[in-house]
Each structure stands twice: as structure tokens, then as C-alpha cells.
Motif scaffolding. Structure first.
Motif, mmCIF file in Angstrom:
data_model
loop_
_atom_site.group_PDB
_atom_site.id
_atom_site.type_symbol
_atom_site.label_atom_id
_atom_site.label_comp_id
_atom_site.label_asym_id
_atom_site.label_seq_id
_atom_site.Cartn_x
_atom_site.Cartn_y
_atom_site.Cartn_z
ATOM 1 N N ARG A 99 30.378 54.568 45.919
ATOM 2 C CA ARG A 99 31.145 53.936 44.845
ATOM 3 C C ARG A 99 32.339 54.807 44.514
ATOM 4 O O ARG A 99 32.205 56.010 44.252
ATOM 5 C CB ARG A 99 30.266 53.751 43.608
ATOM 6 N N SER A 147 34.655 49.282 45.407
ATOM 7 C CA SER A 147 34.794 49.027 43.987
ATOM 8 C C SER A 147 34.968 47.532 43.816
ATOM 9 O O SER A 147 35.368 46.834 44.757
ATOM 10 C CB SER A 147 35.971 49.791 43.375
ATOM 11 N N SER A 198 37.635 51.986 52.641
ATOM 12 C CA SER A 198 37.377 51.697 51.228
ATOM 13 C C SER A 198 37.968 50.338 50.888
ATOM 14 O O SER A 198 39.036 49.974 51.393
ATOM 15 C CB SER A 198 38.006 52.756 50.319
ATOM 16 N N TYR A 232 27.724 45.721 42.378
ATOM 17 C CA TYR A 232 27.638 47.142 42.720
ATOM 18 C C TYR A 232 26.270 47.478 43.314
ATOM 19 O O TYR A 232 26.168 48.298 44.237
ATOM 20 C CB TYR A 232 27.915 48.002 41.491
ATOM 21 N N MET A 257 38.363 47.143 47.586
ATOM 22 C CA MET A 257 38.220 46.655 46.215
ATOM 23 C C MET A 257 38.075 45.141 46.309
ATOM 24 O O MET A 257 38.947 44.464 46.842
ATOM 25 C CB MET A 257 39.418 47.051 45.369
ATOM 26 N N THR A 268 34.899 53.836 36.344
ATOM 27 C CA THR A 268 34.017 53.386 37.417
ATOM 28 C C THR A 268 34.376 52.020 38.001
ATOM 29 O O THR A 268 33.711 51.567 38.933
ATOM 30 C CB THR A 268 32.559 53.333 36.911
ATOM 31 N N VAL A 269 35.406 51.364 37.469
ATOM 32 C CA VAL A 269 35.808 50.033 37.941
ATOM 33 C C VAL A 269 37.307 50.057 38.249
ATOM 34 O O VAL A 269 38.104 50.589 37.469
ATOM 35 C CB VAL A 269 35.481 48.947 36.885
ATOM 36 N N CYS A 270 37.684 49.449 39.371
ATOM 37 C CA CYS A 270 39.066 49.564 39.846
ATOM 38 C C CYS A 270 40.080 48.865 38.953
ATOM 39 O O CYS A 270 41.219 49.331 38.806
ATOM 40 C CB CYS A 270 39.188 49.045 41.278
#
Length: 445
Positions: A440, A121, A88, A109, A90, A141-143
Motif C-alpha cells: 500500500r 492506492s 504502482s 484495500y 491508483m 493513506t489514500v491517493c
């Protein structure tokens, strides 16, 4: 979706190492225990005593898409990360165009949904004039929000004091900062340009982007966070001087101010400029050896919370330019786990600490939903590592689109053999089994 059984693994999770099997169904960990049934299983892996870890979560990468795809793409760099156990990531907003609107953020995205092998993310970018856009960001939904409190590319340097105060006062979510003081850097640049002219070399980088520049900016960020009770995460701490800003008096989940250290600031020091030059030119700069030692101490005593890469690839030709022209940043996302496992073999870290700082802590810090731990009911993001099988970094096995690594020639003591992303076996024994499997990430905020 597939059903997968991993047998005979040594699972490293939540401070323990246990011999166990893991059954994966429909993307999630269904069971953890010994002698699990293989009924209905599509695939089975005999770990044969290898370590099984939660997938690494890298909270700071630059994958260069859109706009800079001659350097890298989301697909190419997520692929490299998967080979190194990073399940994962960011990604930062200083792509082209900068991700300074909700629409531009959504574009990234959309690309990742089509091409990323890893879970993803993207940070929303802040500038001196997009506060309204920043405040529209969805914390679920956003880091986070990325603030460059120092030099950056494009329109992303936030140096307006009123804007900074408003960001820290009004942001509903985590603010991640790059902290270097622009005025200090400019003054140092003028001084060394006057002294060295075109003969400047990379060993000047930590003198230009020095300890003072870092401390001034980090101190300001901490002061703002305390004044407005903001959720602050300071990226890539590089100096012993800044460590006094961070506490270890409470669990990570209760901290309002957290900090990250990157693998290159733990691995390299200023002596390495003689050998690697611009290849390790990055911001903030790699500094004198005593900083590296202090960072390791702070990592162990929990003043530093997370290990990341700040993966930032540039082409070989770009890095071969003169010091003043060569861009800052180095590619690292394929090797952070192997770097830290070398520290384990050296006795500087335990494997349980590696998992805590690279898997559990990012999940806790960013409040990631159902990732970062090997738990029943969580997404199955898992990595098998053979600590008896060495890996030598070479141009032939570097997977970055840029085609090079500052680690070439180094032999690590371990190898990533399998990587599972959101329940799918993506990588096994050097082979990629799919072209897209990342999901996501969501956040519990």
C-alpha cells in the motif's frame, strides 16, 4: 526479504543516464554505484547495458473489482501492468458498489493486500450526497478524491453546484476530476440519435463527446480550484482547447492545478475509428489528429504533467455491440511504457522525459512516500528494458483478463525484461516469480 544486485545497468533517473550497479536490500535501494559488492546477495542480474528505470506509476486505472470481475480483477490487471513495467497504480472508485463510503474503500484495500502484484492506492469516490464520507478520507493513506464532473456509472456524477463548491472548499487532499459537461453530451446524443438511429458508428463518438463538453467542464473545475485554492488534478486531457487552462511557469511540486494526458490520446486519433471502431471508444473521446499533436507539445513544455493509461477493460463481446450499447474504455496497462519508448525511437520524446512524466511526476504530484525515483533509501521499484528486443502484441501475450488489446499486431521496439516491486523480483524474462508483492502506497501530506 531478498537481497538483489543489478549489475551493468544504464540507469535513467532525474534527467541523467548513468552506467551503474544497484544493490537492493529488505525492499529498498541500499546502494547505487559502480562495482558494488555482491556479499550476501540472494539474486544477481547482469543488465548487460540495458536501461534501468524507476517503475511506472499509473495514476488512473479501472481494475473492476469488486462487482465487475467478469471484466477484470485487481490480480489480473496488476499482473498485466507488472509485465509492462507498471509497478504502482491508483484505481478508480466506479466499481460495484461504488467506493462512496470509507468501509467500501477499505474493502478494496483488503482485496489488493491479498492479491495485487503491484503497489496500490484507491481513490475515494464523491457523489452528490456523500460529502461527510469524503471528508473522513485520510490524506496519508489514500491517493485522492475522485470527482466525475460528467457522465459516469452508478451514483457518481457530481452535478450539484453546492456540493462541488463544498468539495473544492473543504477537501484536505488532491481532487482528481473527469471533466466532460453532461448537458452538452446529452444534447449531442439526442441530435445524433435522431440523425443516425441504430446506424451510428464509433466515429461519431468525438462529435458527441466533443471539445466543447471537455472545455466547459475543465474550465469549471479550474475556476473552482482557483476560487478555493484547492489541489486539483484534471485527468485525461484530450483536446487542444483545454491546454490554455494549464501553466508551465513553476515546478510541478509548486503547482496547485495539474493535468494528465493518457497514452491513447497521444497514440490514436479519429482516423483510427475506421479500423478499430468501438475498441477505442472511451471517455473522453479520442479526437481529431491535431489534438494529438497539441497534447504532445503540451507534454513537452510541461503544461501537461503526467502520462497515464485510464486502463478500462471490457469483454470482447461487450465491445462487439452496436455503438450505442458498447461500453467506453480500453485496456492499456500492459503497454504504456512500450508506447512511450516507441515515441523515443521516433525522436518525439527522450527516455529521460518518459521517466520524468511516468515515474517522477506522479510521485511528486501525489506526494508519494519514497517511490518514483531511483534513490538510496527509496523503495526498490525498478524496471529493466531491452530497447533492442522488439515486442509484437498478440492475443497470445496479452495478459488482461478480457483477452484483447487495440494494439494487437503492432510491434514495439523494446521489451520489458525484469520488474522489481518493493524490492522483490516479480517478473523476469516473461515469467512471474510471485503471486503477490505489492505494498500500500503512503503519501507525504
Amino acid at each position: 526479504m531478498s537481497k538483489l544486485l543489478i549489475r551493468n545497468a544504464r540507469l535513467v533517473n532525474e534527467g541523467r543516464v548513468v552506467e551503474t550497479d544497484v544493490r537492493i536490500e529488505d525492499g529498498f535501494i541500499a546502494q547505487i554505484g559502480q562495482n558494488l559488492s555482491d556479499a550476501g546477495v540472494n539474486q544477481s542480474i547482469d543488465a548487460d547495458g540495458q536501461y534501468l528505470l524507476p517503475g511506472v506509476i499509473d495514476d488512473q486505472v479501472h481494475f473492476r473489482e469488486p462487482g465487475l470481475t467478469h471484466k477484470a480483477t485487481i490480480q489480473s490487471e496488476s499482473r498485466a501492468g507488472i509485465a509492462g513495467g507498471v509497478t504502482s497504480f491508483m484505481e478508480m472508485p466506479n466499481t460495484v458498489p461504488n467506493a462512496l463510503t470509507q468501509e467500501l474503500l477499505a474493502d478494496k484495500y483488503a482485496i489488493a493486500a491479498q492479491t495485487s502484484l503491484a503497489n496500490y492506492s484507491f481513490f475515494m469516490g464523491a457523489s452528490n450526497n456523500n460529502l461527510d464520507e469524503v471528508l473522513r478520507t485520510d490524506p496519508r493513506t489514500v491517493c485522492g478524491i475522485k470527482v466525475f464532473m460528467g457522465s459516469s456509472t452508478g451514483n457518481m456524477l457530481v452535478d450539484n453546484e453546492q456540493v462541488l463548491a463544498s468539495l473544492f472548499q473543504q477537501s484536505p487532499m488532491l481532487i482528481a476530476t473527469h471533466c466532460e459537461d453532461e448537458a452538452t453530451i446529452r444534447a449531442n446524443t439526442e441530435r445524433y440519435r435522431a440523425e443516425y438511429g441504430d446506424n451510428a458508428t464509433a466515429d461519431l463518438h468525438p462529435l458527441i463527446r466533443n471539445e466543447e463538453a471537455c472545455l466547459i467542464s475543465s474550465t469549471l473545475a479550474v475556476e473552482l480550484a482557483k476560487q478555493y485554492n484547492a489541489r486539483l488534478h484534471i485527468l485525461h486531457i484530450s483536446t487542444a482547447d483545454e491546454l490554455k487552462l494549464f501553466a508551465n511557469d513553476r515546478p510541478l511540486t509548486e503547482k496547485r492545478i495539474t493535468a494528465e494526458v493518457c497514452v491513447h490520446h497521444l497514440w490514436f486519433d479519429s482516423d483510427d475509428y475506421k479500423r478499430l471502431g468501438n475498441l477505442i471508444k472511451c471517455n473522453p473521446a479520442i479526437k481529431a489528429p491535431h489534438h494529438k499533436e497539441a497534447l504532445m507539445t503540451a507534454l513537452l513544455d510541461d503544461r501537461l504533467d503526467i502520462i497515464a493509461t485510464d486502463h478500462a477493460p471490457h469483454t470482447w463481446d461487450e465491445k462487439q455491440q452496436s455503438y450505442w450499447q458498447a461500453p467506453s474504455g480500453l485496456p492499456l496497462v500492459q503497454h504504456p511504457l512500450l508506447l512511450m519508448l516507441d515515441f523515443v525511437q521516433q525522436g518525439k520524446l527522450s527516455i529521460e522525459t518518459v521517466v520524468r512524466k511516468m515515474c517522477h511526476a506522479p510521485a511528486d504530484c501525489f506526494q508519494i512516500d519514497q517511490r518514483g525515483y531511483a534513490r538510496e533509501g527509496y523503495w526498490a521499484d525498478l524496471v529493466l528494458v531491452d530497447t533492442n528486443l522488439p515486442t509484437t502484441v498478440s492475443k497470445e501475450n496479452v495478459l488482461y483478463q478480457c483477452g484483447w488489446s487495440p494494439l494487437e499486431g503492432h510491434t514495439f521496439g523494446a521489451t520489458v525484461t525484469h520488474t522489481i516491486v518493493s524490492g522483490e523480483l516479480v517478473y523476469a524474462q516473461g515469467q512471474f516469480l510471485t503471486h503477490q508483492s505489492g505494498q500500500r502506497m503512503l503519501f507525504n501530506r
